[in-house]
Design an enzyme around this catalytic site. Structure first.
Site, PDB file in Angstrom:
ATOM      1  NE  ARG A  36       6.647   7.079   0.533  1.00 21.92           N
ATOM      2  CZ  ARG A  36       5.816   6.047   0.444  1.00 21.92           C
ATOM      3  NH1 ARG A  36       4.546   6.273   0.187  1.00 21.92           N
ATOM      4  NH2 ARG A  36       6.235   4.813   0.620  1.00 21.92           N
ATOM      5  CE  LYS A 115       5.714  -8.745  -6.449  1.00 19.79           C
ATOM      6  NZ  LYS A 115       6.597  -9.048  -5.296  1.00 19.79           N
ATOM      7  CE1 TYR A 148       8.806  -5.772  -8.511  1.00 21.34           C
ATOM      8  CE2 TYR A 148       9.133  -8.068  -9.097  1.00 21.34           C
ATOM      9  CZ  TYR A 148       8.974  -7.100  -8.140  1.00 21.34           C
ATOM     10  OH  TYR A 148       8.999  -7.450  -6.819  1.00 21.34           O
TER      11      TYR A 148
END
Length: 357
Positions: A36, A115, A148
């Site tokens: 960005r 995770k 994920y």
């Protein structure tokens, strides 16, 4: 990687992305970095500014770029896991949809993390849902919403459609140099230790007894970069998920005192209860500003350096966490990185760059 390859790194200003860009460029690969903001200081990286949530912006930014290899190394944090899923799956889907008509893609790599096994932030490593360690790539997905999984599914679907190969990379805590990163344990601990040194405070272990006493491992951003590049061309690595850590193991009750010694502060280990770093550092902005002025440092905003909340999440887990690397070892990836040196190399770089005194 051969010179005729063209790589596109998504999130090239982060810990993983910047180290990966350096690795690709050092191997002579034409490397674009999409983010960005384009304020990168990586020599040889061709910056592309685009918003991955805006397909029009993406189309325009990538108009003349036909990458052979795409590496997703970033994500956007949102308030709920549902929102994480919606936004982060769109990042992957939008980019792969824009590139699809070019038929240039050979391989897509996605960086996620542990995770995958421990659950999303909202249900992270909670009692009753704790996986068996060491964590293995073949362990099934948890019956929980997890961005994920959503990102993986986008890669699988596009691979089916467009015929490219893929690899998934699951690092443990990533240690490496980057400023303004949301999950940066190494720099967080360096800032905390620097404050302790300046104010004669003790360097207090913020985590759980299970993490203090248990076996652990971490992932140097440089070894993650090496695995990403290896898996993008190695025949044996195609369409496989890989854990990635340094390859050694340690206990925090040993390493914590080594880190304290490096900074010349008094280390204090686990005593009775978790002492969150977020609470310990909550009023430290003023102290940090004084340190920055005194030593002529570059970054006064402590929030851009320290992510105490994430360090607390990692070090407060109610189980030891170590990672099995069978998949990549069997496929021929044999790189190794000493963990103590991962931290010390980072601290040295932070000093050289005038981030810490």
């Amino acid at each position: 990687m051969e010179n005729n390859k063209m790589a596109l790194v998504v999130g090239a200003t982060g810990i993983t992305g910047s180290n990966l860009a350096n690795e690709l460029i050092s191997q002579g690969c034409t490397t674009y970095g999409i983010s960005r903001n384009t304020n990168n200081n990586i020599e040889g990286l061709i910056s592309v500014k685009a918003n991955l949530l805006d397909k029009v912006s993406l189309e325009a930014a990538l108009e003349n770029i036909a990458p052979t290899h795409v590496f997703f190394t970033t994500w956007m944090q949102n308030d709920t896991e549902e929102e994480n899923i919606r936004i982060n799956s769109a990042l992957v889907r939008n980019l792969l949809n824009v590139l699809s008509p070019r038929k240039s893609l050979q391989h897509v790599a996605l960086v996620t993390g542990l995770k995958h096994y421990l659950g999303p932030f909202e249900a992270y490593a909670k009692e009753g849902k704790l996986p068996e360690t060491p964590l293995r790539e073949e362990q099934p997905r948890l019956p929980l919403p997890n961005f994920y999984y959503a990102q993986e599914d986008e890669v699988y679907a596009a691979s089916e459609r467009d015929g490219f190969t893929w690899s998934i990379h699951r690092p443990h805590t990533v240690i490496g140099y980057a400023i303004g990163n949301a999950m940066n344990m190494g720099t967080t601990l360096a800032v905390y230790a620097s404050i302790c040194k300046e104010t004669d405070r003790k360097f207090i272990w913020p985590g759980s007894s299970a993490q203090w006493n248990g076996i652990s491992d971490v992932t140097d951003a440089r070894i993650l970069a090496k695995q990403l590049v290896w898996a993008s061309t190695a025949e044996e690595a195609k369409n496989t998920a890989f854990n990635i850590t340094n390859g050694d193991i340690f206990r925090w009750k040993w390493l914590w005192y080594r880190l304290a010694d490096y900074f010349g502060v008094e280390g204090v280990g686990f005593e009775d209860e978790i002492k969150p770093l977020e609470k310990e550092m909550q009023n430290d902005q003023e102290i940090w500003s004084k340190i920055v002025q005194k030593y002529d440092l570059k970054e006064e905003n402590i929030e851009r350096l320290s992510s105490a909340w994430h360090t607390d999440l990692d070090l407060g887990r109610p189980l030891e966490v170590m990672t099995d690397m069978t998949n990549s070892r069997k496929a021929g990836f044999t790189e190794f990185q000493n963990t103590e040196e991962s931290f010390f190399d980072l601290f040295k770089k932070l000093k050289e760059e005038k981030i810490i005194p």
